[in-house]
Design a protein around this motif. Structure first.
Motif, mmCIF file in Angstrom:
data_model
loop_
_atom_site.group_PDB
_atom_site.id
_atom_site.type_symbol
_atom_site.label_atom_id
_atom_site.label_comp_id
_atom_site.label_asym_id
_atom_site.label_seq_id
_atom_site.Cartn_x
_atom_site.Cartn_y
_atom_site.Cartn_z
ATOM 1 N N THR A 233 55.337 16.798 51.407
ATOM 2 C CA THR A 233 55.067 16.789 49.958
ATOM 3 C C THR A 233 56.067 17.681 49.227
ATOM 4 O OG1 THR A 233 52.733 16.608 50.536
ATOM 5 C CG2 THR A 233 53.250 17.030 48.211
ATOM 6 N N PRO A 234 56.911 17.084 48.350
ATOM 7 C CA PRO A 234 57.885 17.911 47.615
ATOM 8 C C PRO A 234 57.189 18.921 46.715
ATOM 9 C CG PRO A 234 57.961 15.588 46.894
ATOM 10 C CD PRO A 234 56.930 15.675 47.969
ATOM 11 N N MET A 235 57.867 20.024 46.372
ATOM 12 C CA MET A 235 57.276 21.046 45.496
ATOM 13 C C MET A 235 57.000 20.458 44.113
ATOM 14 S SD MET A 235 56.850 23.530 47.408
ATOM 15 C CE MET A 235 56.327 24.812 46.264
ATOM 16 N N GLU A 236 57.924 19.610 43.686
ATOM 17 C CA GLU A 236 57.798 18.983 42.366
ATOM 18 C C GLU A 236 56.539 18.109 42.365
ATOM 19 O OE1 GLU A 236 59.886 19.954 40.097
ATOM 20 O OE2 GLU A 236 58.619 18.854 38.676
ATOM 21 N N GLY A 237 55.676 18.344 41.331
ATOM 22 C CA GLY A 237 54.547 17.420 41.177
ATOM 23 C C GLY A 237 53.331 17.778 42.011
ATOM 24 N N ARG A 238 53.382 18.957 42.689
ATOM 25 C CA ARG A 238 52.181 19.347 43.459
ATOM 26 C C ARG A 238 51.053 19.735 42.507
ATOM 27 N NH1 ARG A 238 53.579 23.017 48.761
ATOM 28 N NH2 ARG A 238 54.760 21.420 49.925
ATOM 29 N N ASN A 239 49.815 19.584 42.979
ATOM 30 C CA ASN A 239 48.663 20.129 42.246
ATOM 31 C C ASN A 239 48.013 21.151 43.168
ATOM 32 O OD1 ASN A 239 48.360 16.709 41.710
ATOM 33 N ND2 ASN A 239 49.004 18.099 40.085
ATOM 34 N N ASP A 240 48.627 22.324 43.171
ATOM 35 C CA ASP A 240 48.195 23.354 44.128
ATOM 36 C C ASP A 240 47.115 24.222 43.479
ATOM 37 O OD1 ASP A 240 49.941 25.520 46.406
ATOM 38 O OD2 ASP A 240 47.956 25.753 45.524
ATOM 39 N N ALA A 241 45.874 24.027 43.913
ATOM 40 C CA ALA A 241 44.739 24.720 43.276
ATOM 41 C C ALA A 241 44.835 26.228 43.456
ATOM 42 C CB ALA A 241 43.432 24.208 43.868
ATOM 43 N N LEU A 242 45.414 26.668 44.565
ATOM 44 C CA LEU A 242 45.454 28.117 44.829
ATOM 45 C C LEU A 242 46.496 28.802 43.951
ATOM 46 C CD1 LEU A 242 44.104 30.319 46.471
ATOM 47 C CD2 LEU A 242 45.750 29.900 48.314
ATOM 48 N N LYS B 52 48.922 22.795 32.490
ATOM 49 C CA LYS B 52 50.316 22.900 32.956
ATOM 50 C C LYS B 52 50.442 22.433 34.416
ATOM 51 C CE LYS B 52 51.889 26.913 34.276
ATOM 52 N NZ LYS B 52 52.300 28.345 34.319
ATOM 53 N N ARG B 53 49.450 22.750 35.201
ATOM 54 C CA ARG B 53 49.513 22.470 36.644
ATOM 55 C C ARG B 53 48.743 21.204 37.026
ATOM 56 N NH1 ARG B 53 51.103 26.172 40.245
ATOM 57 N NH2 ARG B 53 51.958 28.138 39.486
ATOM 58 N N ASN B 54 48.179 20.559 36.008
ATOM 59 C CA ASN B 54 47.389 19.351 36.272
ATOM 60 C C ASN B 54 46.339 19.605 37.362
ATOM 61 O OD1 ASN B 54 46.485 16.764 36.070
ATOM 62 N ND2 ASN B 54 48.067 15.893 37.430
ATOM 63 N N CYS B 55 45.678 20.767 37.209
ATOM 64 C CA CYS B 55 44.569 21.148 38.114
ATOM 65 C C CYS B 55 43.375 21.490 37.232
ATOM 66 C CB CYS B 55 44.929 22.378 38.940
ATOM 67 S SG CYS B 55 46.146 22.102 40.192
ATOM 68 N N PRO B 56 42.531 20.511 36.913
ATOM 69 C CA PRO B 56 41.405 20.785 36.012
ATOM 70 C C PRO B 56 40.552 21.966 36.484
ATOM 71 C CG PRO B 56 41.545 18.440 36.553
ATOM 72 C CD PRO B 56 42.539 19.137 37.411
ATOM 73 N N ALA B 57 40.118 22.777 35.507
ATOM 74 C CA ALA B 57 39.310 23.977 35.835
ATOM 75 C C ALA B 57 37.985 23.895 35.086
ATOM 76 C CB ALA B 57 40.066 25.232 35.433
ATOM 77 N N ARG B 58 36.901 24.253 35.805
ATOM 78 C CA ARG B 58 35.571 24.317 35.182
ATOM 79 C C ARG B 58 35.089 25.764 35.229
ATOM 80 N NH1 ARG B 58 32.688 21.959 38.805
ATOM 81 N NH2 ARG B 58 30.970 23.384 39.234
ATOM 82 N N ILE B 59 34.738 26.322 34.052
ATOM 83 C CA ILE B 59 34.310 27.726 33.998
ATOM 84 C C ILE B 59 32.829 27.767 33.670
ATOM 85 C CG2 ILE B 59 34.691 29.963 32.884
ATOM 86 C CD1 ILE B 59 37.430 28.621 31.899
ATOM 87 N N GLU B 60 32.027 28.295 34.571
ATOM 88 C CA GLU B 60 30.569 28.402 34.331
ATOM 89 C C GLU B 60 30.210 29.871 34.101
ATOM 90 O OE1 GLU B 60 29.165 24.798 37.390
ATOM 91 O OE2 GLU B 60 28.299 26.824 37.568
ATOM 92 N N LYS B 61 29.605 30.168 32.936
ATOM 93 C CA LYS B 61 29.102 31.529 32.708
ATOM 94 C C LYS B 61 27.712 31.592 33.324
ATOM 95 C CE LYS B 61 28.266 33.093 28.442
ATOM 96 N NZ LYS B 61 28.578 33.755 27.134
#
Ligand code: HGY
Ligand code: MN
Ligand code: MN
Length: 411
Positions: free
Chosen positions: A232-241, A314-323
């Motif tokens: 998997t090339p670095m370009e276009g990764r969706n690295d959650a970490l 920016k990273r195309n990694c959707p984030a869900r924030i629960e309070k």
């Protein structure tokens, strides 16, 4: 004997703390006694044995909160209560919470053996799941009892392995019959280690918290795309970490950015699948924000949400924030705070006023009853670690201040 000359038995307090420290003892000299674990059960069983030995009326409520009650001459008056928690952090310390329960037990033992006549009833309490480490949020037992958290919501809270509070209470035999429902309380006192560096720095034996900071807890879930690390090339990764890494540094930068008295921490993170040759697919991490200034924390929350979403996009990694938890900053009862200071002075202990950066069950108790705390120094300002330590003579000093706070309020 002049009651003002009464003192607790420091040696006995030390031996009960040492006995409790054996339950869940770790190789590094701390304790691992997570809420509703087998170790918590052992400690609860021992506490109840000790409460029964001094003929207290013992009750366990549906949240597993344990109460020991000493009748008063005017037994229908609202009681004076004191306590804290027995559960610990993972590889935590031997004083956090347990000092407040053993301190209250030592006060009860001292009152009983000196046949002191108390007008008001006096109660000791062990609150369930104060730490919030295994089951979030913290202070679930006192939160339900004070009516600030809903019982069935608390029952359904899961630990990392999917075990629920309600089930674990049942498993260890501490899902009591009594309703976890508050009654009128005349005064609540909690003895606790400071868990910070201030008292040691100023060289004072007794800390007098004016109150406790507001606390907010969030769970953040990031959705990336797992893949083989090689092809998997670095370009276009969706690295959650990597997404999480950027967000975590934003959390660390938040207090300075907000320009107030605030702390912000990411303490827990789970990476999935967590294999060295798979691009991280999902990440879950926690955020803890604390400040005395609630409006500042409101603004900080907004900044964080905006910042996280920018990274997610920016990273195309959707984030869900629960309070998942919020307690406002909590000022304690002025009359009782003054009383703690006067008693410390009468006993010859130098004291110092401060604000508690650590959360305590006193946060919820202060919303339903006059409340004050008594702090004793933490050596090196360390806590929530195996090396957590407090001098025995400081534990004794705190116990003596607690004794006279309770006697004055219950007379
Ligand atoms: O989070 C706290 O400050 C407490 O130890 N529950
Ligand atoms: Mn504590
Ligand atoms: Mn703690």
């Amino acid at each position: 004997m002049d009651i003002r000359d009464l003192r607790i038995n420091g040696e006995r307090l030390k031996s009960t703390l040492e006995r409790m420290a054996e339950i869940g003892r770790t190789s590094g000299g701390g304790v691992h006694r997570l809420a509703l674990s087998d170790e918590d059960k052992q400690a609860r069983d021992l506490l109840i044995k000790w409460l029964q030995e001094i003929e207290l009326e013992v009750a366990v409520d549906e949240m597993g909160n344990i109460f020991g009650r000493r009748a008063g001459k005017k037994d229908n008056l609202p009681p004076v209560m004191s306590g804290s928690h027995i559960d610990s952090q993972p590889k935590g310390g031997r004083f956090d919470g347990i000092l407040g329960v053993m301190g209250a037990l030592e006060v009860m033992r001292t009152i009983q053996e000196n046949q002191i006549e108390n007008t008001r009833p006096i109660m000791i309490v062990d609150w369930t799941n104060e730490e919030g480490s295994r089951f979030s949020p913290a202070m679930a037992g006192s939160g339900v009892w004070t009516g600030k958290l809903e019982r069935d919501w608390a029952y359904a809270r899961k630990d990392f392995h999917g075990k629920k509070i309600g089930e674990e209470l049942e498993r260890i035999g501490y899902k009591g019959q009594a309703l976890a429902k508050r009654w009128p309380v005349y005064a609540y006192f909690e003895l606790h280690i400071e868990q910070g560096p201030i008292l040691e720095r100023v060289g004072k034996k007794i800390g007098i918290p004016q109150g406790i900071v507001g606390i907010r807890w969030y769970d953040v879930f990031i959705e990336g795309k797992a893949n083989q690390v090689g092809p998997t090339p670095m370009e276009g990764r969706n690295d959650a970490l990597c997404s999480a890494a950027e967000m975590i540094l934003q959390v660390e930068a938040l207090p300075a950015q907000m320009g107030g008295n605030m702390v912000a921490t990411v303490g827990e993170i789970h990476n999935d699948p967590n294999s060295r040759n798979i691009i991280p697919g999902q990440v879950h991490f926690t955020v803890d924000i604390r400040s005395w200034d609630d409006p500042l924390t409101d603004r900080a929350e907004g900044e964080l949400q905006t910042g996280f979403q920018k990274i997610a996009t920016k990273r195309n990694c959707p984030a869900r924030i629960e309070k998942i938890w919020k307690v406002e900053h909590t000022p304690f009862d002025e009359f009782l705070v003054t009383q703690v200071g006067k008693i410390a002075a009468q006993l010859g202990y130098p004291s110092y006023s401060l604000v508690s950066g650590a959360g305590h069950d006193a946060t919820y108790m202060s919303q339903v009853a006059p409340t004050a705390m008594i702090f004793v120094p933490s050596i090196g300002g360390r806590s929530h670690v195996e090396v957590e330590n407090t001098r025995w003579e400081d534990c004794e000093a705190g116990g003596n201040v607690l004794l006279h706070c309770i006697l004055q309020s219950a007379r």
